[in-house]
Scaffold this motif. Structure first.
Motif, mmCIF file in Angstrom:
data_model
loop_
_atom_site.group_PDB
_atom_site.id
_atom_site.type_symbol
_atom_site.label_atom_id
_atom_site.label_comp_id
_atom_site.label_asym_id
_atom_site.label_seq_id
_atom_site.Cartn_x
_atom_site.Cartn_y
_atom_site.Cartn_z
ATOM 1 N N LEU A 97 5.210 86.342 -16.796
ATOM 2 C CA LEU A 97 3.925 85.719 -16.482
ATOM 3 C C LEU A 97 2.863 86.802 -16.372
ATOM 4 N N THR B 253 12.103 86.369 -13.310
ATOM 5 C CA THR B 253 10.700 86.093 -13.625
ATOM 6 C C THR B 253 9.873 87.248 -13.100
ATOM 7 N N VAL B 254 9.099 87.857 -13.979
ATOM 8 C CA VAL B 254 8.308 89.014 -13.577
ATOM 9 C C VAL B 254 6.868 88.875 -14.037
ATOM 10 N N GLY B 255 5.976 89.543 -13.321
ATOM 11 C CA GLY B 255 4.580 89.623 -13.717
ATOM 12 C C GLY B 255 4.384 90.835 -14.608
ATOM 13 N N PHE C 17 3.312 81.258 -10.557
ATOM 14 C CA PHE C 17 4.746 80.988 -10.571
ATOM 15 C C PHE C 17 5.067 79.511 -10.347
ATOM 16 N N ARG D 142 0.136 86.272 -14.755
ATOM 17 C CA ARG D 142 -0.370 86.091 -13.383
ATOM 18 C C ARG D 142 0.772 85.543 -12.537
ATOM 19 N N ILE D 143 1.433 86.407 -11.795
ATOM 20 C CA ILE D 143 2.586 85.987 -11.001
ATOM 21 C C ILE D 143 2.204 84.913 -9.993
ATOM 22 N N GLU D 144 0.923 84.842 -9.638
ATOM 23 C CA GLU D 144 0.478 83.792 -8.720
ATOM 24 C C GLU D 144 0.569 82.396 -9.356
#
Length: 130
Positions: free
Chosen positions: A80, A106-108, A86, A82-84
């Motif tokens: 992603l 899952t990583v930003g 998620f 933008r990890i925000e």
């Protein structure tokens, strides 16, 4: 020696660099990162949810070219920008994968251009245990 066979399908977005859409090695199938581009037009979906939907559709197409579907996936790696985001990503992801859910990381990250999401997967073809 295990034969390595590339997966090539017009049903998923075409590679934009030097890589195969996927590789079959024995019972193991590894896919390249799939993004939210339409396989026909090359257009990138404009929203995160749209990119996740399109990327998973591309993943399904690559798996189908190997005779598999999402139920054969044992591991995904999701990226992603933008990890925000998620929770929004996870809601779309969960509509496509069923129990037992694959292992997942899952990583930003910083992705090229307007990409908001990318997914790659490892799947196993049915057969006798090795």
């Amino acid at each position: 020696m295990t034969t390595i066979v590339p997966i090539i399908t017009d049903a998923a977005a075409a590679p934009t660099a030097s890589y195969s859409q996927g590789i079959v090695a024995g019972r193991l199938v590894a896919t390249a990162g799939q993004v939210g581009r339409d396989p026909v037009t090359g257009e990138l979906a404009g929203t995160l949810a749209g990119q996740v939907e399109s990327a998973i559709a591309n993943l399904k197409a690559v798996l189908a070219a190997a005779g598999l579907d999402l139920s054969h996936v044992v591991k995904t790696n999701c990226f992603l920008t933008r990890i925000e985001d998620f929770e929004e990503f996870d809601a779309v992801y969960r509509r496509h994968f069923s129990d037992p859910l694959p292992a997942r990381s899952t990583v930003g990250v910083a992705l090229a251009g307007d990409l908001l999401f990318e997914i790659e997967a490892w799947a196993v073809k049915p057969g006798d245990a090795a």
